[in-house]
Every structure is written in structure tokens, then in C-alpha cells.
Design a protein around this motif. Structure first.
Motif, short mmCIF file in Angstrom:
data_model
loop_
_atom_site.label_atom_id
_atom_site.label_comp_id
_atom_site.label_asym_id
_atom_site.label_seq_id
_atom_site.Cartn_x
_atom_site.Cartn_y
_atom_site.Cartn_z
N ALA A 1 0.84 -1.21 0.00
CA ALA A 1 0.00 0.00 0.00
C ALA A 1 0.87 1.26 0.00
O ALA A 1 0.58 2.22 -0.73
N HIS A 2 1.94 1.25 0.80
CA HIS A 2 2.82 2.41 0.84
C HIS A 2 3.52 2.60 -0.51
O HIS A 2 3.59 3.73 -1.02
N MET A 3 4.03 1.54 -1.08
CA MET A 3 4.72 1.63 -2.36
C MET A 3 3.77 2.16 -3.43
O MET A 3 4.14 3.01 -4.24
N ARG A 4 2.52 1.70 -3.41
CA ARG A 4 1.53 2.18 -4.37
C ARG A 4 1.31 3.69 -4.20
O ARG A 4 1.23 4.43 -5.18
N ALA A 5 1.23 4.16 -2.95
CA ALA A 5 1.05 5.59 -2.68
C ALA A 5 2.25 6.39 -3.18
O ALA A 5 2.07 7.49 -3.74
N VAL A 6 3.45 5.87 -2.99
CA VAL A 6 4.65 6.56 -3.48
C VAL A 6 4.61 6.64 -5.00
O VAL A 6 4.85 7.70 -5.59
N VAL A 7 4.28 5.55 -5.66
CA VAL A 7 4.22 5.53 -7.12
C VAL A 7 3.19 6.54 -7.62
O VAL A 7 3.46 7.31 -8.55
N GLU A 8 2.01 6.56 -7.01
CA GLU A 8 0.97 7.49 -7.45
C GLU A 8 1.40 8.95 -7.24
O GLU A 8 1.18 9.79 -8.12
N ALA A 9 2.02 9.25 -6.11
CA ALA A 9 2.49 10.62 -5.84
C ALA A 9 3.57 11.02 -6.83
O ALA A 9 3.57 12.15 -7.34
N MET A 10 4.49 10.12 -7.13
CA MET A 10 5.58 10.45 -8.04
C MET A 10 5.10 10.52 -9.49
O MET A 10 5.61 11.31 -10.28
N LYS A 11 4.09 9.72 -9.84
CA LYS A 11 3.49 9.83 -11.18
C LYS A 11 2.90 11.22 -11.36
O LYS A 11 3.09 11.86 -12.41
N ALA A 12 2.21 11.71 -10.34
CA ALA A 12 1.64 13.06 -10.40
C ALA A 12 2.74 14.11 -10.56
O ALA A 12 2.59 15.06 -11.33
N ARG A 13 3.85 13.94 -9.85
CA ARG A 13 4.97 14.89 -9.96
C ARG A 13 5.56 14.87 -11.36
O ARG A 13 5.86 15.91 -11.93
N LEU A 14 5.72 13.67 -11.92
CA LEU A 14 6.26 13.57 -13.28
C LEU A 14 5.28 14.15 -14.31
O LEU A 14 5.69 14.86 -15.23
N ASP A 15 3.99 13.85 -14.14
CA ASP A 15 2.97 14.39 -15.06
C ASP A 15 2.94 15.91 -15.02
O ASP A 15 2.61 16.55 -16.02
N ALA A 16 3.29 16.49 -13.87
CA ALA A 16 3.31 17.95 -13.72
C ALA A 16 4.63 18.55 -14.20
O ALA A 16 4.83 19.76 -14.07
N GLY A 17 5.53 17.73 -14.73
CA GLY A 17 6.79 18.24 -15.27
C GLY A 17 7.96 18.17 -14.33
O GLY A 17 9.01 18.76 -14.60
#
Length: 167
Positions: free
Chosen positions: A23-39
Motif C-alpha cells: 500500500a505504501h509503495m503504491r502511494a509513493v508511485v501514485e504521488a511520483m506519477k503526479a509529480r512527473l505528469d506535472a513536469g
């Protein structure tokens, strides 16, 4: 196209429930995907993701570390920027929360690639990095009892992150 790879450690016990880590790893991935999508830059995302892993206490790195045979907590981290070929690292860092932040500071603020031991700790202090107040309360010893760490031996391991940004 962007990409993110995270590594939370090795040596899992077959009988252990890893739902919290997943669950934690999934949350990290989702947060970092958002950061990458935002540039966000690959280097910034790699450091931020690693800080999240280090701070969780769930993995054998950062807060999840165990002491060495002398009872000291010595933390290591390294990172590299593939585009510029710059690198930074700390080894045997004692007394500070996020070794990956110290490694980034070595890369960004010194002519060195690695600082170790007392020199790494003095540098972290000089840079105003966050110290660990109470090691007994801070460290979780996440690797104790894992299959690759038999009873009576040192728990050791790492986390990892590789990021490709839009650039």
C-alpha cells in the motif's frame, strides 16, 4: 514518456504479510506519477520518492535501518543524474534522517562525489540537514527476521529508484 521504478528491498519472508509495504509503495508511485505528469525533474522525483521510502520505516533503509555490530546506525545513499553525469553519495552517515538528501547536497554543493563517516556527518550538519533526535525512537529495524538475515546476523539492505522524466 516518463517512467518510474522503485525497489523496496529483497529477502522477503514467505510467511510475512506485506500489505502495508504494498500500500505504501503504491502511494509513493501514485504521488511520483503526479509529480512527473506535472513536469517534475527525474532527479527531484528520485530524491522525493527515496525520502518517502526512507521515512516510512517499512524498508531496510533510512528509518528502517538496523545498527551495525558496534551498535551505530550508519546510513549510505547515492544518486546520479544521467543527463549531466553528476553524482553524489554519502557512506556511514550518522545522526541524520535522509541520507539521499545528503547525497544530493554532496552532488549539488561540493566538488566531491562521496563523503563518508564523520566528514559526511559534519557536512550534513553544515548544510542544515535534519538530524535524528532519538535514535531509539526513530529507527524501526525493518529487516529483522527477514530470510536473508538469519537470527544473530546484521540486517542490511537498501531501496532504489530510477526515474525517466520528459527530458
Amino acid at each position: 514518456m516518463t517512467a518510474l521504478i522503485l525497489h523496496g528491498g529483497a529477502g522477503a519472508r514467505r510467511e510475512r504479510d506485506y500489505d502495508r509495504e504494498v500500500a505504501h509503495m503504491r502511494a509513493v508511485v501514485e504521488a511520483m506519477k503526479a509529480r512527473l505528469d506535472a513536469g517534475g525533474s527525474a532527479l527531484d522525483v528520485a530524491v522525493e520518492a527515496t525520502v518517502m521510502l526512507e521515512d516510512s520505516g517499512l524498508y531496510v533503509a533510512g528509518r528502517g535501518a538496523s545498527p551495525n555490530l558496534a551498535g551505530a546506525y550508519e546510513l549510505d545513499a547515492s544518486l546520479m543524474d544521467g543527463a549531466t553525469r553528476r553524482a553524489g553519495a554519502v557512506a556511514a552517515l550518522q545522526g541524520f534522517r535522509n541520507p539521499v538528501v545528503a547525497a544530493r547536497a554532496v552532488m549539488d554543493r561540493t566538488p566531491h562525489v562521496m563523503l563518508a563517516g564523520e566528514g559526511a556527518s559534519l557536512f550534513a550538519l553544515d548544510q542544515g540537514l535534519e538530524p535524528i533526535g532519538d535514535e531509539t525512537a526513530w529507527f524501526t529495524h525493518a529487516g529483522q527476521g527477514e530470510d536473508n538475515h538469519p537470527p544473530g546476523t546484521l540486517s542490511h539492505g537498501t531501496v532504489g529508484c530510477c526515474v525517466l522524466d520528459r527530458e
